[in-house]
Scaffold this motif. Structure first.
Motif, PDB file in Angstrom:
ATOM      1  N   LEU A 120     -45.632   7.960 -50.635  1.00 50.52           N
ATOM      2  CA  LEU A 120     -45.740   8.464 -49.262  1.00 50.52           C
ATOM      3  C   LEU A 120     -45.540   7.358 -48.234  1.00 50.52           C
ATOM      4  CD1 LEU A 120     -48.856  10.797 -49.660  1.00 50.52           C
ATOM      5  CD2 LEU A 120     -46.486  11.517 -49.384  1.00 50.52           C
ATOM      6  N   SER A 121     -46.130   6.187 -48.491  1.00 47.34           N
ATOM      7  CA  SER A 121     -46.123   5.127 -47.477  1.00 47.34           C
ATOM      8  C   SER A 121     -44.750   4.497 -47.281  1.00 47.34           C
ATOM      9  CB  SER A 121     -47.131   4.048 -47.845  1.00 47.34           C
ATOM     10  OG  SER A 121     -46.747   3.356 -49.016  1.00 47.34           O
ATOM     11  N   ILE A 122     -43.963   4.377 -48.345  1.00 51.29           N
ATOM     12  CA  ILE A 122     -42.646   3.745 -48.216  1.00 51.29           C
ATOM     13  C   ILE A 122     -41.706   4.600 -47.363  1.00 51.29           C
ATOM     14  CG2 ILE A 122     -40.597   2.981 -49.471  1.00 51.29           C
ATOM     15  CD1 ILE A 122     -42.977   1.085 -49.713  1.00 51.29           C
ATOM     16  N   PRO A 123     -41.549   5.910 -47.637  1.00 51.05           N
ATOM     17  CA  PRO A 123     -40.722   6.735 -46.739  1.00 51.05           C
ATOM     18  C   PRO A 123     -41.265   6.782 -45.317  1.00 51.05           C
ATOM     19  CG  PRO A 123     -41.093   7.865 -48.822  1.00 51.05           C
ATOM     20  CD  PRO A 123     -42.002   6.677 -48.807  1.00 51.05           C
ATOM     21  N   LEU A 124     -42.592   6.818 -45.174  1.00 48.23           N
ATOM     22  CA  LEU A 124     -43.197   6.829 -43.846  1.00 48.23           C
ATOM     23  C   LEU A 124     -42.853   5.544 -43.097  1.00 48.23           C
ATOM     24  CD1 LEU A 124     -45.111   8.068 -41.741  1.00 48.23           C
ATOM     25  CD2 LEU A 124     -46.993   6.921 -42.913  1.00 48.23           C
ATOM     26  N   GLY A 125     -42.934   4.412 -43.780  1.00 49.22           N
ATOM     27  CA  GLY A 125     -42.616   3.135 -43.151  1.00 49.22           C
ATOM     28  C   GLY A 125     -41.173   3.043 -42.713  1.00 49.22           C
ATOM     29  N   ALA A 126     -40.255   3.643 -43.501  1.00 48.63           N
ATOM     30  CA  ALA A 126     -38.836   3.616 -43.146  1.00 48.63           C
ATOM     31  C   ALA A 126     -38.575   4.294 -41.817  1.00 48.63           C
ATOM     32  CB  ALA A 126     -38.020   4.294 -44.250  1.00 48.63           C
ATOM     33  N   ALA A 127     -39.451   5.239 -41.437  1.00 54.00           N
ATOM     34  CA  ALA A 127     -39.268   5.960 -40.176  1.00 54.00           C
ATOM     35  C   ALA A 127     -40.165   5.443 -39.064  1.00 54.00           C
ATOM     36  CB  ALA A 127     -39.538   7.453 -40.390  1.00 54.00           C
ATOM     37  N   ALA A 128     -41.318   4.868 -39.402  1.00 56.78           N
ATOM     38  CA  ALA A 128     -42.319   4.582 -38.373  1.00 56.78           C
ATOM     39  C   ALA A 128     -42.694   3.112 -38.230  1.00 56.78           C
ATOM     40  CB  ALA A 128     -43.588   5.392 -38.662  1.00 56.78           C
ATOM     41  N   ASN A 129     -42.421   2.274 -39.216  1.00 58.01           N
ATOM     42  CA  ASN A 129     -42.777   0.860 -39.140  1.00 58.01           C
ATOM     43  C   ASN A 129     -41.606   0.090 -38.554  1.00 58.01           C
ATOM     44  OD1 ASN A 129     -44.064  -1.622 -39.542  1.00 58.01           O
ATOM     45  ND2 ASN A 129     -43.179  -1.838 -41.583  1.00 58.01           N
ATOM     46  N   SER A 130     -41.666  -0.218 -37.255  1.00 60.08           N
ATOM     47  CA  SER A 130     -40.481  -0.732 -36.552  1.00 60.08           C
ATOM     48  C   SER A 130     -40.772  -1.976 -35.733  1.00 60.08           C
ATOM     49  CB  SER A 130     -39.902   0.371 -35.650  1.00 60.08           C
ATOM     50  OG  SER A 130     -39.583   1.522 -36.391  1.00 60.08           O
ATOM     51  N   GLY A 131     -41.389  -2.973 -36.341  1.00 62.31           N
ATOM     52  CA  GLY A 131     -41.651  -4.220 -35.638  1.00 62.31           C
ATOM     53  C   GLY A 131     -40.376  -4.903 -35.178  1.00 62.31           C
ATOM     54  N   GLY A 132     -39.336  -4.858 -36.008  1.00 63.15           N
ATOM     55  CA  GLY A 132     -38.056  -5.461 -35.636  1.00 63.15           C
ATOM     56  C   GLY A 132     -37.465  -4.816 -34.404  1.00 63.15           C
ATOM     57  N   ALA A 133     -37.553  -3.491 -34.308  1.00 66.32           N
ATOM     58  CA  ALA A 133     -37.038  -2.781 -33.140  1.00 66.32           C
ATOM     59  C   ALA A 133     -37.832  -3.147 -31.893  1.00 66.32           C
ATOM     60  CB  ALA A 133     -37.102  -1.265 -33.378  1.00 66.32           C
ATOM     61  N   ALA A 134     -39.152  -3.288 -32.025  1.00 63.91           N
ATOM     62  CA  ALA A 134     -39.994  -3.667 -30.885  1.00 63.91           C
ATOM     63  C   ALA A 134     -39.599  -5.040 -30.353  1.00 63.91           C
ATOM     64  CB  ALA A 134     -41.463  -3.650 -31.297  1.00 63.91           C
ATOM     65  N   ILE A 135     -39.258  -5.957 -31.254  1.00 64.27           N
ATOM     66  CA  ILE A 135     -38.826  -7.296 -30.842  1.00 64.27           C
ATOM     67  C   ILE A 135     -37.516  -7.219 -30.083  1.00 64.27           C
ATOM     68  CG2 ILE A 135     -37.973  -9.516 -31.714  1.00 64.27           C
ATOM     69  CD1 ILE A 135     -40.010  -9.186 -34.029  1.00 64.27           C
ATOM     70  N   THR A 136     -36.570  -6.466 -30.602  1.00 63.68           N
ATOM     71  CA  THR A 136     -35.263  -6.342 -29.954  1.00 63.68           C
ATOM     72  C   THR A 136     -35.387  -5.772 -28.547  1.00 63.68           C
ATOM     73  OG1 THR A 136     -34.141  -6.026 -32.079  1.00 63.68           O
ATOM     74  CG2 THR A 136     -32.989  -5.263 -30.109  1.00 63.68           C
ATOM     75  N   ILE A 137     -36.110  -4.673 -28.412  1.00 60.28           N
ATOM     76  CA  ILE A 137     -36.255  -4.016 -27.111  1.00 60.28           C
ATOM     77  C   ILE A 137     -36.932  -4.946 -26.111  1.00 60.28           C
ATOM     78  CG2 ILE A 137     -37.318  -2.080 -25.894  1.00 60.28           C
ATOM     79  CD1 ILE A 137     -37.139  -0.519 -28.574  1.00 60.28           C
ATOM     80  N   SER A 138     -37.995  -5.605 -26.518  1.00 60.26           N
ATOM     81  CA  SER A 138     -38.756  -6.472 -25.616  1.00 60.26           C
ATOM     82  C   SER A 138     -37.924  -7.645 -25.129  1.00 60.26           C
ATOM     83  CB  SER A 138     -40.016  -6.982 -26.318  1.00 60.26           C
ATOM     84  OG  SER A 138     -40.871  -5.919 -26.674  1.00 60.26           O
ATOM     85  N   ILE A 139     -37.260  -8.337 -26.038  1.00 59.61           N
ATOM     86  CA  ILE A 139     -36.501  -9.527 -25.658  1.00 59.61           C
ATOM     87  C   ILE A 139     -35.293  -9.160 -24.807  1.00 59.61           C
ATOM     88  CG2 ILE A 139     -34.996 -11.352 -26.574  1.00 59.61           C
ATOM     89  CD1 ILE A 139     -37.002 -11.815 -28.768  1.00 59.61           C
ATOM     90  N   MET A 140     -34.579  -8.112 -25.164  1.00 56.33           N
ATOM     91  CA  MET A 140     -33.408  -7.714 -24.378  1.00 56.33           C
ATOM     92  C   MET A 140     -33.812  -7.305 -22.965  1.00 56.33           C
ATOM     93  SD  MET A 140     -30.784  -8.219 -26.293  1.00 56.33           S
ATOM     94  CE  MET A 140     -29.461  -7.279 -25.529  1.00 56.33           C
ATOM     95  N   THR A 141     -34.942  -6.641 -22.828  1.00 53.58           N
ATOM     96  CA  THR A 141     -35.417  -6.228 -21.504  1.00 53.58           C
ATOM     97  C   THR A 141     -35.802  -7.430 -20.660  1.00 53.58           C
ATOM     98  OG1 THR A 141     -36.232  -4.131 -22.389  1.00 53.58           O
ATOM     99  CG2 THR A 141     -37.140  -4.849 -20.288  1.00 53.58           C
ATOM    100  N   LEU A 142     -36.558  -8.358 -21.245  1.00 52.66           N
ATOM    101  CA  LEU A 142     -36.969  -9.545 -20.507  1.00 52.66           C
ATOM    102  C   LEU A 142     -35.775 -10.440 -20.173  1.00 52.66           C
ATOM    103  CD1 LEU A 142     -40.270 -10.437 -22.412  1.00 52.66           C
ATOM    104  CD2 LEU A 142     -40.040  -9.430 -20.135  1.00 52.66           C
ATOM    105  N   ALA A 143     -34.773 -10.462 -21.039  1.00 52.29           N
ATOM    106  CA  ALA A 143     -33.562 -11.236 -20.754  1.00 52.29           C
ATOM    107  C   ALA A 143     -32.834 -10.664 -19.541  1.00 52.29           C
ATOM    108  CB  ALA A 143     -32.640 -11.234 -21.973  1.00 52.29           C
ATOM    109  N   ALA A 144     -32.813  -9.335 -19.444  1.00 53.00           N
ATOM    110  CA  ALA A 144     -32.200  -8.698 -18.276  1.00 53.00           C
ATOM    111  C   ALA A 144     -32.965  -9.068 -17.007  1.00 53.00           C
ATOM    112  CB  ALA A 144     -32.181  -7.183 -18.462  1.00 53.00           C
ATOM    113  N   CYS A 145     -34.302  -9.049 -17.066  1.00 49.18           N
ATOM    114  CA  CYS A 145     -35.123  -9.418 -15.913  1.00 49.18           C
ATOM    115  C   CYS A 145     -34.865 -10.863 -15.505  1.00 49.18           C
ATOM    116  CB  CYS A 145     -36.599  -9.231 -16.241  1.00 49.18           C
ATOM    117  SG  CYS A 145     -37.105  -7.521 -16.469  1.00 49.18           S
ATOM    118  N   TYR A 146     -34.818 -11.751 -16.486  1.00 48.60           N
ATOM    119  CA  TYR A 146     -34.605 -13.175 -16.217  1.00 48.60           C
ATOM    120  C   TYR A 146     -33.238 -13.405 -15.585  1.00 48.60           C
ATOM    121  CZ  TYR A 146     -34.470 -18.220 -17.135  1.00 48.60           C
ATOM    122  OH  TYR A 146     -34.381 -19.574 -17.004  1.00 48.60           O
TER     123      TYR A 146
END
Length: 419
Positions: free
Chosen positions: A285-311
Motif C-alpha cells: 500500500l505504501s509504495i503506490p501511495l508514495g508514488a502519488a503523494a510523496n513529492s519532496g523533489g517537486a516541492a524543491i523545484t516549485i520553491s526554488i523556481m518561484t524564488l528565482a523569479a522573485c529575485y
C-alpha cells in the motif's frame, strides 16, 4: 559472443545501465543524425508508462482486498513521514535559495498548451476532481490519484468476497508486475536511446546557460536526500541512517532517474522492500501511495523556481511569505501527479503569492522545461528512493517501539546478499 553474453548476464542492472549511458553518449556525439536510436528510448519509457497505471490500480485493489481486519500495518507512521518530508523539503529549498540566490534569464518561451492553476482553491478543486475521475479514463491518462481512490474503494468492497476471487486478483497483479520486470531488464537498451536524445537535443554544453540554477535545484535535492532525510530516519530508528539511505538511493533512485516516473519504479521498490524483509501488507500500500503523494523533489523545484523569479524581478520575499510558500508548495506538490503538467505547472500558483503575473510565471515554467532534462530525473530519483526509505523507516520504528531488538544495518546487509 557467448563469453560476452555470460559476462553481461552476471553484472547488475545498474552496471548495465552505466554501460548504456556510455554508449548513448558516444552515439549522440558521433552519429547525431541516426534518429532511430532515439526511438529505443521512446519505446522503453512509453511501454513502461503505458502499463504502470494498470499496475498501481491492481496493486491497491489486491492489497486492500486481501487485507485482514486487525492485521498490523505501519501506514500511519508512513503517511506522517511522507507529509513531513514534503514540507521539510520545501523549507530546505527556501533556505538554500536564501544562501545561494540565483537570477534566471526569462526568454520569450512559446505558448504552452496546458493551462496552469492560478490559486490554491483551483489546485484543491483539481486534486478532488482528479481523485474521483472516471477510473477507465484514469487508466488511460495515468491519473494516479483516481486510481488510488477507486482501487481503495473496490479493494475494501472485495474484502468480504471469496478467497478464490482474491487469488485471481493477486495473479493478475503478479502477471502485470512480471511484465514490467521484463521491460525493466531491457532498461540498458532504452537508456541508450534516452541518453542519445538528450545529447542530440542539448549537447554536452547545452545546459551551461542554466548551469547555476540546475546546480542549486539538484544540489538542494541531494542535500535533502543525504542530510535532511537521514536526520529524519535517525530520529525515528535511533541508528546510523546511511546504510539504509545509500541502499535505497542506489537500488531505487538510480533506476528512477532514467525512467523519470515514480509509478514506473513501483515494481522495483516492491522487490527491494521484499529483499529488506518488510511487511508485504504495508509496502503493497505504501509504495503506490508514495508514488502519488510523496513529492519532496517537486516541492524543491516549485520553491526554488518561484524564488528565482522573485529575485530576478527584484521582489523582496519576507519570512512570512516564504513560510506560506513552503506550506503551499507542500500541499500542491502532493497532488502534482494528478495535475496536467506535473510540478512545473504549479509554479504560477506559487508565483501568485508574490504578485507575479501569469505571463512572467509561464516564462519561468518555460525555463523549467529547459532544465527539466536534469531536474525531472533527479526529482524522480529523490521521490522514489524516499518512498522505499520511509516505508522501511516507519516499519523499523514501529517494531522497535514494541520492544523488538532489530539491527537496520543487518536488514540492509541481507538485502544486499539477495541481489
Amino acid at each position: 559472443m557467448k563469453r560476452f553474453w555470460n559476462i553481461w548476464q552476471k553484472i547488475s542492472l545498474i552496471q548495465k545501465i552505466l554501460v548504456g549511458i556510455v554508449i548513448g553518449i558516444i552515439l549522440g556525439l558521433t552519429v547525431p543524425n541516426w534518429a532511430f536510436i532515439g526511438v529505443l528510448g521512446d519505446l522503453f519509457v512509453g511501454s513502461l508508462k503505458a502499463i504502470a497505471p494498470l499496475l498501481v490500480f491492481f496493486i491497491i485493489l489486491t492489497s486492500l482486498a486481501k487485507h485482514e481486519k486487525g492485521s498490523k500495518t505501519h501506514l500511519t507512521s508512513i503517511v506522517v513521514l511522507y507529509l513531513m518530508a514534503t514540507f521539510v523539503a520545501a523549507v530546505a529549498a527556501v533556505g538554500a535559495f536564501y544562501l545561494f540566490p540565483v537570477a534566471i534569464v526569462l526568454p520569450r518561451v512559446g505558448e504552452i498548451a496546458q493551462s496552469a492553476p492560478q490559486d490554491i482553491g483551483t489546485v484543491l478543486k483539481e486534486i478532488l476532481l482528479n481523485g474521483i475521475a472516471n477510473p477507465i479514463e484514469a487508466l488511460a491518462n495515468g491519473n494516479y490519484l483516481a486510481l488510488l481512490f477507486w482501487g481503495a474503494l473496490l479493494g475494501l468492497a472485495l474484502r468480504s468476497f471469496s478467497t478464490t476471487t482474491k487469488n485471481v486478483l493477486e495473479d493478475i497483479s503478479g502477471a502485470i508486475s512480471s511484465v514490467i520486470q521484463l521491460l525493466i531488464q531491457l532498461a540498458p537498451i532504452g537508456i541508450i536511446g534516452l541518453v542519445y536524445n538528450s545529447i542530440v537535443a542539448t549537447g554536452l554544453s547545452g545546459m551551461l546557460e542554466y548551469g547555476k540554477l540546475i546546480l542549486l535545484v539538484v544540489g538542494t535535492m541531494f542535500f535533502v536526500s543525504f542530510v535532511v532525510y537521514p536526520l529524519m530516519v535517525f530520529f525515528m530508528i535511533k541508528e546510523n541512517p546511511y546504510p539504509l539511505t545509500f541502499y535505497c538511493f542506489k537500488e531505487s533512485g538510480i533506476p528512477a532517474f532514467f525512467t523519470r516516473s515514480s509509478a514506473v519504479n513501483i515494481p522495483i521498490n516492491m522487490r527491494l522492500a521484499e529483499k529488506l524483509g518488510l511487511n508485504e501488507k504495508t509496502y503493497a500500500l505504501s509504495i503506490p501511495l508514495g508514488a502519488a503523494a510523496n513529492s519532496g523533489g517537486a516541492a524543491i523545484t516549485i520553491s526554488i523556481m518561484t524564488l528565482a523569479a522573485c529575485y530576478t524581478l527584484g521582489i523582496e520575499t519576507s519570512f512570512p511569505l516564504a513560510l506560506l510558500l513552503c506550506f503551499l508548495t507542500a500541499i500542491a506538490s502532493t497532488g502534482a501527479s494528478g495535475i496536467a503538467g506535473g510540478s512545473l505547472l504549479l509554479i504560477p500558483l506559487a508565483c501568485s503569492l508574490f504578485g507575479i503575473s501569469n505571463d512572467i510565471a509561464m516564462q519561468v515554467v518555460g525555463v523549467g522545461f529547459i532544465i527539466g532534462v536534469i531536474q525531472d530525473s533527479v526529482e524522480t530519483a529523490v521521490n522514489s528512493a524516499s518512498d522505499l526509505l520511509f516505508t522501511a523507516t516507519a516499519e523499523f520504528h514501529d517494531l522497535k517501539k514494541v520492544g523488538e531488538k532489530i539491527s537496520v544495518k543487518d536488514y540492509v546487509k541481507r538485502a544486499q546478499l539477495n541481489d
